[in-house]
Design a protein around this motif. Structure first.
Motif, short mmCIF file in Angstrom:
data_model
loop_
_atom_site.label_atom_id
_atom_site.label_comp_id
_atom_site.label_asym_id
_atom_site.label_seq_id
_atom_site.Cartn_x
_atom_site.Cartn_y
_atom_site.Cartn_z
N HIS A 15 -3.35 -8.29 -19.79
CA HIS A 15 -2.53 -9.44 -20.16
C HIS A 15 -2.49 -10.44 -19.02
CE1 HIS A 15 0.95 -10.90 -22.81
NE2 HIS A 15 0.99 -11.73 -21.75
N GLU A 101 1.04 -13.27 -27.61
CA GLU A 101 2.26 -12.51 -27.54
C GLU A 101 3.34 -13.15 -28.40
OE1 GLU A 101 4.69 -12.90 -23.60
OE2 GLU A 101 2.68 -13.64 -23.11
N HIS A 163 4.40 -5.52 -23.74
CA HIS A 163 3.84 -6.23 -22.58
C HIS A 163 4.86 -6.35 -21.47
CE1 HIS A 163 3.48 -10.05 -20.44
NE2 HIS A 163 4.33 -10.62 -21.27
#
Length: 272
Positions: A15, A101, A163
């Protein structure tokens, strides 16, 4: 020192935000430094769908880079709602590996919680339809996050990564019970993050991946400075001993987890 100890670790940055101004101006150098640190692949995340063409172009131009797209919860009130059909159409691209996201952020944008929840549910549906993992941002919203993720799971199973996980133990337990993965960022390497490290130590090792969230959250020794994908190696180096593993062993385990979570990026042989 053995060859295994001197070889580059097999790391992935699951990420990062390579399209952000802090990084986009020097992408070849950023990617080269990542490769030199043993980071073979990266997933760059689009947070506003109007920027998806630019993020896609980065993935197309750089072999080690994959991408995902969605509407960040802090942008949910400012952007048109993503439709399930729109996300499914984007997911046809071979380097598109995840939905998001998305999520809930009540720390900075609590006033838009209602539209954030609508947006999150749309992204869950897209993840269910595509079979790609959902990428979740959650801040100060543990109770609602658990409820909405469980509500979606009750309808149809889906894969998900939490995340930059920095929430409490209850949300961690709930996510793991649903079969999700927790992502370790540089926050876990901060000296005062022992409670977070304890959560990760209680997590099965096969349910952890690594990330930078570049250009944010640089781990020591770069804390407070711009982050970049190469620095995932610092986080891995700090966390590996906690699991009783060498850096190469910890890298190999978390990279195998990445490959299971993001099958489109699994085993990709990238040019140097």
């Amino acid at each position: 020192m053995s060859p295994a100890e001197t070889a580059l670790p097999d790391l992935v940055d699951s990420h990062c935000h390579l399209d952000f101004p802090d990084l986009v101006g020097e992408l070849p150098e950023v990617i080269a430094r990542a490769r030199a640190a043993g980071v073979g692949r990266m997933v760059t995340i689009c947070t506003r769908l109007k920027n998806e063409p630019a993020v896609r172009a980065i993935a197309e131009a750089h072999a080690p880079v994959f991408y995902a797209a969605g509407t960040h919860p802090m942008s949910a009130a400012e952007e048109p709602l993503a439709t399930v059909g729109e996300l499914v159409a984007l997911a046809r691209h071979p380097k598109f590996v995840g939905i998001g996201e998305t999520g809930l952020d009540y720390h900075y944008t609590a006033e838009s919680r209602a539209i954030q929840q609508v947006s999150l549910r749309l992204h869950i549906e897209a993840a269910q339809e595509t079979g790609l993992p959902l990428i979740i941002h959650s801040r100060d919203a543990d109770q609602d996050m658990e409820a909405i993720l469980a509500e979606g799971m009750a309808r149809k199973p889906y894969a998900c990564v939490m995340h930059c996980f920095s929430s409490g133990p209850r949300l961690a337990e709930a996510a793991l019970e649903m079969g999700f993965t927790l992502s370790i960022s540089g926050i876990a390497a901060f000296p005062k993050s022992q409670e977070l490290r304890d959560i990760f130590l209680r997590t099965p090792l096969d349910r952890l991946v690594l990330e930078t969230d570049s250009p944010y959250l640089a781990p020591p020794p770069h804390r407070g400075k711009r982050n970049e994908p190469a620095y995932v190696a610092h986080t891995a180096r700090a966390l590996a001993p906690l699991f009783g593993l060498s850096l190469p062993e910890f890298a190999a385990r978390t990279t195998a987890n990445f490959d299971r979570l993001f099958p489109r990026a699994a085993g990709a042989q990238q040019a140097a």
